[in-house]
Write a protein that holds these residues in place. Structure first.
Motif, PDB file in Angstrom:
ATOM      1  N   ILE A   1      -6.042  63.928  20.837  1.00 10.62           N
ATOM      2  CA  ILE A   1      -6.602  63.612  19.724  1.00 10.62           C
ATOM      3  C   ILE A   1      -6.489  64.645  18.487  1.00 10.62           C
ATOM      4  N   LYS A   2      -6.241  64.381  17.416  1.00  9.92           N
ATOM      5  CA  LYS A   2      -5.996  65.211  16.058  1.00  9.92           C
ATOM      6  C   LYS A   2      -6.580  64.596  15.020  1.00  9.92           C
ATOM      7  N   SER A   3      -7.177  65.328  14.375  1.00  8.90           N
ATOM      8  CA  SER A   3      -7.985  65.047  13.032  1.00  8.90           C
ATOM      9  C   SER A   3      -7.633  66.098  12.223  1.00  8.90           C
ATOM     10  N   GLU A   4      -7.699  65.531  10.736  1.00 10.88           N
ATOM     11  CA  GLU A   4      -7.691  66.511   9.622  1.00 10.88           C
ATOM     12  C   GLU A   4      -8.046  65.748   8.587  1.00 10.88           C
ATOM     13  N   GLY A   5      -9.494  66.277   8.420  1.00  7.87           N
ATOM     14  CA  GLY A   5     -10.241  65.430   7.371  1.00  7.87           C
ATOM     15  C   GLY A   5     -10.267  63.788   7.758  1.00  7.87           C
ATOM     16  N   ASN A   6     -10.050  63.089   6.917  1.00  5.04           N
ATOM     17  CA  ASN A   6     -10.124  61.299   7.363  1.00  5.04           C
ATOM     18  C   ASN A   6      -8.975  60.958   8.045  1.00  5.04           C
ATOM     19  N   LYS A   7      -7.884  61.702   8.417  1.00 10.33           N
ATOM     20  CA  LYS A   7      -6.716  61.180   8.902  1.00 10.33           C
ATOM     21  C   LYS A   7      -6.871  61.638  10.454  1.00 10.33           C
ATOM     22  N   TRP A   8      -6.603  60.727  11.053  1.00  8.63           N
ATOM     23  CA  TRP A   8      -6.666  60.600  12.650  1.00  8.63           C
ATOM     24  C   TRP A   8      -5.539  60.166  13.276  1.00  8.63           C
ATOM     25  N   SER A   9      -5.207  60.871  14.564  1.00 10.27           N
ATOM     26  CA  SER A   9      -4.027  60.391  15.548  1.00 10.27           C
ATOM     27  C   SER A   9      -4.703  60.445  16.919  1.00 10.27           C
ATOM     28  N   ILE A  10      -4.420  59.398  17.412  1.00 12.46           N
ATOM     29  CA  ILE A  10      -4.748  59.323  19.092  1.00 12.46           C
ATOM     30  C   ILE A  10      -3.701  58.773  19.767  1.00 12.46           C
ATOM     31  N   LYS A  11      -3.237  59.541  20.866  1.00 18.24           N
ATOM     32  CA  LYS A  11      -2.129  59.380  21.588  1.00 18.24           C
ATOM     33  C   LYS A  11      -2.533  59.274  22.786  1.00 18.24           C
ATOM     34  N   LEU A  12      -2.010  57.895  23.770  1.00 17.66           N
ATOM     35  CA  LEU A  12      -2.477  57.589  25.080  1.00 17.66           C
ATOM     36  C   LEU A  12      -1.318  57.784  25.805  1.00 17.66           C
ATOM     37  N   ARG A  13      -1.102  58.783  26.689  1.00 16.57           N
ATOM     38  CA  ARG A  13       0.118  58.854  27.490  1.00 16.57           C
ATOM     39  C   ARG A  13      -0.428  58.711  29.008  1.00 16.57           C
ATOM     40  N   SER A  14       0.556  57.670  29.804  1.00 14.97           N
ATOM     41  CA  SER A  14       0.431  57.499  31.091  1.00 14.97           C
ATOM     42  C   SER A  14       1.760  57.164  31.852  1.00 14.97           C
ATOM     43  N   SER A  15       1.645  57.258  33.201  1.00 15.67           N
ATOM     44  CA  SER A  15       2.840  56.799  33.769  1.00 15.67           C
ATOM     45  C   SER A  15       3.293  55.511  33.551  1.00 15.67           C
ATOM     46  N   PHE A  16       2.355  54.558  33.217  1.00 21.36           N
ATOM     47  CA  PHE A  16       2.591  53.113  32.838  1.00 21.36           C
ATOM     48  C   PHE A  16       3.063  52.790  31.465  1.00 21.36           C
ATOM     49  N   LYS A  17       2.182  53.308  30.501  1.00 20.20           N
ATOM     50  CA  LYS A  17       2.358  52.942  29.100  1.00 20.20           C
ATOM     51  C   LYS A  17       2.011  53.895  28.315  1.00 20.20           C
ATOM     52  N   SER A  18       2.525  54.223  26.980  1.00 21.85           N
ATOM     53  CA  SER A  18       2.056  54.948  26.083  1.00 21.85           C
ATOM     54  C   SER A  18       1.706  54.243  24.754  1.00 21.85           C
ATOM     55  N   LEU A  19       0.811  54.769  24.103  1.00 21.72           N
ATOM     56  CA  LEU A  19       0.661  54.124  22.694  1.00 21.72           C
ATOM     57  C   LEU A  19       0.075  55.297  21.905  1.00 21.72           C
ATOM     58  N   GLU A  20       0.192  55.068  20.419  1.00 21.56           N
ATOM     59  CA  GLU A  20      -0.431  55.957  19.483  1.00 21.56           C
ATOM     60  C   GLU A  20      -0.994  55.050  18.329  1.00 21.56           C
ATOM     61  N   TYR A  21      -2.186  55.656  17.965  1.00 20.10           N
ATOM     62  CA  TYR A  21      -2.797  54.899  16.812  1.00 20.10           C
ATOM     63  C   TYR A  21      -2.947  56.260  15.781  1.00 20.10           C
ATOM     64  N   ASN A  22      -2.527  55.939  14.519  1.00 21.79           N
ATOM     65  CA  ASN A  22      -2.718  56.725  13.474  1.00 21.79           C
ATOM     66  C   ASN A  22      -3.274  56.161  12.595  1.00 21.79           C
ATOM     67  N   PHE A  23      -4.571  56.703  11.812  1.00 17.49           N
ATOM     68  CA  PHE A  23      -5.372  55.958  11.019  1.00 17.49           C
ATOM     69  C   PHE A  23      -6.377  56.592  10.138  1.00 17.49           C
ATOM     70  N   ASN A  24      -7.068  56.061   9.185  1.00 19.82           N
ATOM     71  CA  ASN A  24      -8.020  56.657   8.425  1.00 19.82           C
ATOM     72  C   ASN A  24      -9.497  56.142   8.748  1.00 19.82           C
ATOM     73  N   LEU A  25     -10.314  57.013   8.932  1.00 21.10           N
ATOM     74  CA  LEU A  25     -11.498  56.500   8.970  1.00 21.10           C
ATOM     75  C   LEU A  25     -11.870  55.745   8.295  1.00 21.10           C
ATOM     76  N   GLU A  26     -12.646  54.418   8.873  1.00 21.65           N
ATOM     77  CA  GLU A  26     -13.230  53.319   8.063  1.00 21.65           C
ATOM     78  C   GLU A  26     -12.168  52.401   7.027  1.00 21.65           C
ATOM     79  N   GLU A  27     -11.082  52.666   7.601  1.00 22.69           N
ATOM     80  CA  GLU A  27      -9.877  51.683   7.212  1.00 22.69           C
ATOM     81  C   GLU A  27      -9.221  50.874   8.463  1.00 22.69           C
ATOM     82  N   GLU A  28      -9.728  49.360   8.257  1.00 16.39           N
ATOM     83  CA  GLU A  28      -9.328  48.461   9.294  1.00 16.39           C
ATOM     84  C   GLU A  28      -7.728  48.464   9.182  1.00 16.39           C
ATOM     85  N   PHE A  29      -7.067  48.422  10.425  1.00 10.73           N
ATOM     86  CA  PHE A  29      -5.764  48.143  10.724  1.00 10.73           C
ATOM     87  C   PHE A  29      -5.305  47.333  11.680  1.00 10.73           C
TER      88      PHE A  29
END
Length: 136
Positions: free
Chosen positions: A42-70
């Motif tokens: 998890i990384k955040s800088e102000g309103n900008k965030w990144s959450i990376k999930l890593r596993s032996s099965f699958k990995s994914l990443e969400y890059n987003f601004n708080l309060e903004e639906e995507f």
């Protein structure tokens, strides 16, 4: 800077398989999820965030601004709408059905007084808990 920032490794989970059942996740994916130990970065800088999930099965990443639906995909490949927001020291995720916009899942992440990241997951009145420890 959020206290959630960092690398977190799953230490324990409670009622997670029941939570996945409530989401309609098939038995094969539930068994895989039951046996993996994901890492969250998890990384955040102000309103900008990144959450990376890593596993032996699958990995994914969400890059987003708080309060903004995507739009993005869930871990099991379903299209969904996501909204992340901060409430006090908790990062709240709302996941909605892509078409109907019905609330599917709510996930709450926070760091407890012992330094563990606690994740409460709720779907159809089924609540699960996952506990993560900070990676060294």
């Amino acid at each position: 800077m959020s206290e959630l920032n960092g690398t977190w490794v799953l230490e324990s989970k409670e009622n997670f398989e029941e939570f996945l059942k409530a989401l309609g996740v098939g038995i094969i994916l539930r068994k895989i999820a039951k046996n993996i130990t994901p890492t969250l970065i998890i990384k955040s800088e102000g309103n900008k965030w990144s959450i990376k999930l890593r596993s032996s099965f699958k990995s994914l990443e969400y890059n987003f601004n708080l309060e903004e639906e995507f739009d993005d995909e869930t871990i099991d490949g379903k299209k969904a709408k996501f909204l992340f927001k901060l409430e006090g020291n908790k990062l709240i995720t709302e996941q909605r059905d892509f078409k109907s916009r019905e609330l599917i899942t709510t996930v709450e992440k926070y760091v407890d007084k012992n330094g563990y990241m606690i994740e409460h997951l709720c779907a159809k009145n089924v609540v699960a808990k996952r506990t993560f420890k900070r990676a060294s």
